[in-house]
Motif scaffolding. Structure first.
Motif, PDB file in Angstrom:
ATOM      1  N   ALA A  17       0.818  -1.414   0.016  1.00  0.00           N
ATOM      2  CA  ALA A  17       0.079  -0.205   0.027  1.00  0.00           C
ATOM      3  C   ALA A  17       0.881   1.345   0.175  1.00  0.00           C
ATOM      4  CB  ALA A  17      -0.863   0.065   1.165  1.00  0.00           C
ATOM      5  N   ASP A  18       1.865   1.308   0.877  1.00  0.00           N
ATOM      6  CA  ASP A  18       2.587   2.381   0.908  1.00  0.00           C
ATOM      7  C   ASP A  18       3.330   2.580  -0.480  1.00  0.00           C
ATOM      8  OD1 ASP A  18       2.328   2.787   3.592  1.00  0.00           O
ATOM      9  OD2 ASP A  18       4.137   1.888   4.178  1.00  0.00           O
ATOM     10  N   LEU A  19       3.862   1.750  -1.138  1.00  0.00           N
ATOM     11  CA  LEU A  19       4.267   1.837  -2.530  1.00  0.00           C
ATOM     12  C   LEU A  19       3.386   1.929  -3.590  1.00  0.00           C
ATOM     13  CD1 LEU A  19       7.220  -0.888  -2.410  1.00  0.00           C
ATOM     14  CD2 LEU A  19       7.468   1.715  -1.850  1.00  0.00           C
ATOM     15  N   GLY A  20       2.032   1.873  -3.525  1.00  0.00           N
ATOM     16  CA  GLY A  20       0.967   1.980  -4.431  1.00  0.00           C
ATOM     17  C   GLY A  20       0.890   0.837  -5.346  1.00  0.00           C
ATOM     18  N   LEU A  21       1.373  -0.452  -4.724  1.00  0.00           N
ATOM     19  CA  LEU A  21       1.450  -1.560  -5.713  1.00  0.00           C
ATOM     20  C   LEU A  21       0.260  -2.311  -5.890  1.00  0.00           C
ATOM     21  CD1 LEU A  21       5.056  -2.915  -4.755  1.00  0.00           C
ATOM     22  CD2 LEU A  21       4.480  -1.353  -6.970  1.00  0.00           C
ATOM     23  N   THR A  22      -0.034  -2.773  -6.903  1.00  0.00           N
ATOM     24  CA  THR A  22      -0.987  -3.699  -7.165  1.00  0.00           C
ATOM     25  C   THR A  22      -0.545  -5.232  -6.585  1.00  0.00           C
ATOM     26  OG1 THR A  22      -0.472  -4.344  -9.458  1.00  0.00           O
ATOM     27  CG2 THR A  22      -2.267  -2.715  -8.997  1.00  0.00           C
ATOM     28  N   LYS A  23      -1.643  -6.164  -6.252  1.00  0.00           N
ATOM     29  CA  LYS A  23      -0.957  -7.426  -6.102  1.00  0.00           C
ATOM     30  C   LYS A  23      -0.130  -8.062  -7.266  1.00  0.00           C
ATOM     31  CE  LYS A  23      -4.411  -8.969  -2.682  1.00  0.00           C
ATOM     32  NZ  LYS A  23      -5.382  -9.873  -2.504  1.00  0.00           N
ATOM     33  N   LYS A  24      -0.508  -7.721  -8.641  1.00  0.00           N
ATOM     34  CA  LYS A  24       0.338  -8.202  -9.585  1.00  0.00           C
ATOM     35  C   LYS A  24       1.716  -7.597  -9.622  1.00  0.00           C
ATOM     36  CE  LYS A  24       0.373  -8.760 -14.488  1.00  0.00           C
ATOM     37  NZ  LYS A  24      -0.643  -8.413 -15.852  1.00  0.00           N
ATOM     38  N   GLU A  25       1.758  -6.365  -9.469  1.00  0.00           N
ATOM     39  CA  GLU A  25       3.053  -5.806  -9.380  1.00  0.00           C
ATOM     40  C   GLU A  25       3.840  -6.177  -8.298  1.00  0.00           C
ATOM     41  OE1 GLU A  25       1.828  -1.145 -11.410  1.00  0.00           O
ATOM     42  OE2 GLU A  25       1.562  -1.792  -9.187  1.00  0.00           O
ATOM     43  N   ALA A  26       3.336  -6.402  -6.906  1.00  0.00           N
ATOM     44  CA  ALA A  26       4.324  -6.804  -5.924  1.00  0.00           C
ATOM     45  C   ALA A  26       4.582  -8.460  -6.215  1.00  0.00           C
ATOM     46  CB  ALA A  26       3.171  -6.782  -4.680  1.00  0.00           C
ATOM     47  N   ASN A  57      13.255 -10.774   2.014  1.00  0.00           N
ATOM     48  CA  ASN A  57      14.175  -9.819   1.403  1.00  0.00           C
ATOM     49  C   ASN A  57      13.396  -8.663   0.412  1.00  0.00           C
ATOM     50  OD1 ASN A  57      16.522 -11.545   1.945  1.00  0.00           O
ATOM     51  ND2 ASN A  57      16.277 -12.607   0.063  1.00  0.00           N
ATOM     52  N   TRP A  58      12.069  -8.899   0.325  1.00  0.00           N
ATOM     53  CA  TRP A  58      11.583  -7.767  -0.415  1.00  0.00           C
ATOM     54  C   TRP A  58      11.121  -6.717   0.874  1.00  0.00           C
ATOM     55  CZ3 TRP A  58       6.127  -6.593   0.053  1.00  0.00           C
ATOM     56  CH2 TRP A  58       5.767  -5.454  -0.898  1.00  0.00           C
ATOM     57  N   LEU A  59      10.682  -7.257   1.919  1.00  0.00           N
ATOM     58  CA  LEU A  59      10.298  -6.491   3.049  1.00  0.00           C
ATOM     59  C   LEU A  59      11.316  -5.624   3.667  1.00  0.00           C
ATOM     60  CD1 LEU A  59       7.774  -9.004   5.187  1.00  0.00           C
ATOM     61  CD2 LEU A  59       7.241  -6.785   3.678  1.00  0.00           C
ATOM     62  N   ILE A  60      12.415  -5.950   3.409  1.00  0.00           N
ATOM     63  CA  ILE A  60      13.694  -5.172   4.284  1.00  0.00           C
ATOM     64  C   ILE A  60      14.296  -4.395   3.026  1.00  0.00           C
ATOM     65  CG2 ILE A  60      14.141  -6.636   6.013  1.00  0.00           C
ATOM     66  CD1 ILE A  60      16.527  -7.882   4.473  1.00  0.00           C
ATOM     67  N   LYS A  61      13.891  -4.813   1.900  1.00  0.00           N
ATOM     68  CA  LYS A  61      14.561  -3.716   0.750  1.00  0.00           C
ATOM     69  C   LYS A  61      14.095  -2.461   0.670  1.00  0.00           C
ATOM     70  CE  LYS A  61      15.412  -3.930  -4.419  1.00  0.00           C
ATOM     71  NZ  LYS A  61      14.987  -4.549  -5.673  1.00  0.00           N
ATOM     72  N   ASP A  62      14.821  -1.433   0.768  1.00  0.00           N
ATOM     73  CA  ASP A  62      14.341  -0.164   0.418  1.00  0.00           C
ATOM     74  C   ASP A  62      13.100   0.504   1.422  1.00  0.00           C
ATOM     75  OD1 ASP A  62      16.349   0.427  -1.486  1.00  0.00           O
ATOM     76  OD2 ASP A  62      14.862  -0.430  -2.981  1.00  0.00           O
ATOM     77  N   TYR A  63      13.114  -0.082   2.583  1.00  0.00           N
ATOM     78  CA  TYR A  63      11.918   0.017   3.516  1.00  0.00           C
ATOM     79  C   TYR A  63      12.567   0.723   4.721  1.00  0.00           C
ATOM     80  CZ  TYR A  63       7.071  -0.023   4.519  1.00  0.00           C
ATOM     81  OH  TYR A  63       5.874  -0.033   4.894  1.00  0.00           O
TER      82      TYR A  63
END
Length: 63
Positions: A17-26, A57-63
């Motif tokens: 949500a913070d990145l404004g991503l759809t499920k597909k993009e995520a 890894n995705w959760l900690i990347k750039d966050y």
């Protein structure tokens, strides 16, 4: 197999949500299937260790 807790599920939804991503993009960023992400976001579930590693890894990347 690894268990995805509700806290991890919430963290994924929050970052998406913070990145404004759809499920597909995520899914594309994490490199997992849409079905897997949907299952994870719904709450506690068991997933493969390789998928768990991609998610963390995705959760900690750039966050």
């Amino acid at each position: 197999m690894c268990i995805v807790t509700n806290d991890i599920s919430k963290a994924i939804r929050r970052k998406r949500a913070d990145l404004g991503l759809t499920k597909k993009e995520a899914c594309e960023q994490i490199n997992i299937s849409f079905k897997t992400l949907k299952k994870i976001e719904l709450g506690s579930s068991e997933i493969k260790h390789s998928v768990y590693k991609k998610i963390t890894n995705w959760l900690i990347k750039d966050y």
